[in-house]
Design an enzyme around this catalytic site. Structure first.
Site, mmCIF file in Angstrom:
data_model
loop_
_atom_site.group_PDB
_atom_site.id
_atom_site.type_symbol
_atom_site.label_atom_id
_atom_site.label_comp_id
_atom_site.label_asym_id
_atom_site.label_seq_id
_atom_site.Cartn_x
_atom_site.Cartn_y
_atom_site.Cartn_z
ATOM 1 N N SER A 150 5.703 3.695 -4.954
ATOM 2 C CA SER A 150 5.853 4.035 -3.544
ATOM 3 C C SER A 150 6.980 3.225 -2.929
ATOM 4 O O SER A 150 7.230 2.076 -3.321
ATOM 5 C CB SER A 150 4.553 3.741 -2.789
ATOM 6 O OG SER A 150 4.736 3.853 -1.393
ATOM 7 N N TYR A 163 -1.701 -2.021 -0.367
ATOM 8 C CA TYR A 163 -1.151 -0.873 -1.083
ATOM 9 C C TYR A 163 0.283 -1.163 -1.529
ATOM 10 O O TYR A 163 0.649 -0.962 -2.690
ATOM 11 C CB TYR A 163 -1.192 0.345 -0.168
ATOM 12 C CG TYR A 163 -0.631 1.618 -0.754
ATOM 13 C CD1 TYR A 163 -1.421 2.448 -1.533
ATOM 14 C CD2 TYR A 163 0.689 2.006 -0.507
ATOM 15 C CE1 TYR A 163 -0.917 3.628 -2.063
ATOM 16 C CE2 TYR A 163 1.204 3.175 -1.025
ATOM 17 C CZ TYR A 163 0.399 3.994 -1.806
ATOM 18 O OH TYR A 163 0.904 5.155 -2.324
#
Length: 276
Positions: A150, A163
């Site tokens: 990501s 995250y």
């Protein structure tokens, strides 16, 4: 001669988190390009629809109940894939902690429980999937491992520190896998994903935030799961045989520009309007 319309012909893939979003799109694309595909998720029955889609494309699918936070579950799922299809060529480690993301905010408010849960799923789960896939790949002499990363793992932000930190960890993990097993023809790469409108993201990201992200994309749209599946299919194929230890950024140009890009666009538009 490789059939470029079916570059994954004869290959076997396993995709963690294959029931929706990027995982589902990748499973269908792998199948359309010739691969047999096992998809995993916590609840096997929820994967049946994706298996039906794989089979409708003329390939073979397999649904496996797997908890990526449980090493025994991962080992069993990979073993079942090999027992069913005879080998394993491709691992797409895609499962991620996406529920309860409201807990992933300020570090000073972070609970150890949520932090550890994010790491167990996103990073440790990926390591364990690689751990149990690699021996099968070594046995047959080749393999491709693809981690879903990501843009949150490339820079700090105001939200999602757990995250983002796990996704940053995947960059290092892929390089270590590529380095340790490259001479045995095992490749490992990360797809650094920008904003992709999956079901999970649509539920967790307010429309106002989606609009802000789109403003910073250099292309005039937000990504779709199929955009990422295309990259995964390339990395899974022998067409990418010289690519390993790499991070392929698929984010619409979000991380390619100055941090004040959108602000400067507005500033110049206002200036031009005033001059007129």
């Amino acid at each position: 001669m490789v059939d470029l319309s079916r570059p994954l012909e004869g290959k076997v893939a396993i995709i963690t988190g294959g029931g929706s979003g990027i995982g589902r799109a990748t499973a269908k694309m792998f199948a359309a390009r010739g691969a047999k595909v096992a998809i995993t998720g916590r609840t096997e029955s929820k994967l049946a629809g994706v298996v039906a889609e794989i089979e409708a494309l003329g390939s073979q699918g397999l649904a496996i109940g797997m908890d990526v936070t449980d090493e025994a579950s991962i080992a069993a799922g990979i073993a079942r894939t090999v027992e069913t299809f005879g080998k394993l060529d491709i691992l797409h480690s895609n499962a991620a902690q996406t529920g309860a993301m409201f807990e992933d905010a300020a570090i000073t408010d972070m609970t150890v429980e949520f932090w550890n849960k994010a790491f167990a799923t996103n990073l440790t789960g990926s390591m364990l999937a690689a751990k149990h896939a690699i021996p099968h790949m070594i046995k047959q002499g080749a393999g491709s491992i693809i981690f879903t990363g990501s843009g949150k793992g490339l820079a700090g932000d105001l939200d999602y520190p757990a995250y983002g930190t796990t996704k940053a960890g995947l960059l290092g993990l892929s390089r270590y896998v590529a380095t340790q097993y490259g001479k045995q023809n095992i490749r490992a790469n990360v797809i650094v994903v920008g904003l992709v409108m999956t079901e999970a993201l649509d539920e967790n990201l307010p429309p106002e935030a989606q609009a802000l992200m789109k403003e910073h994309n250099l292309v005039p749209f937000l990504g779709s799961p199929d955009d990422i599946a295309e990259v995964a299919a390339f990395l899974a194929s022998d067409q990418s045989r010289y690519i390993t230890g790499a991070s392929i950024v698929a984010d619409g140009g979000f991380t390619a520009h100055s941090g004040v890009y959108a602000d400067m666009q507005r500033f110049m538009a206002h200036a031009a309007a005033g001059a007129a």
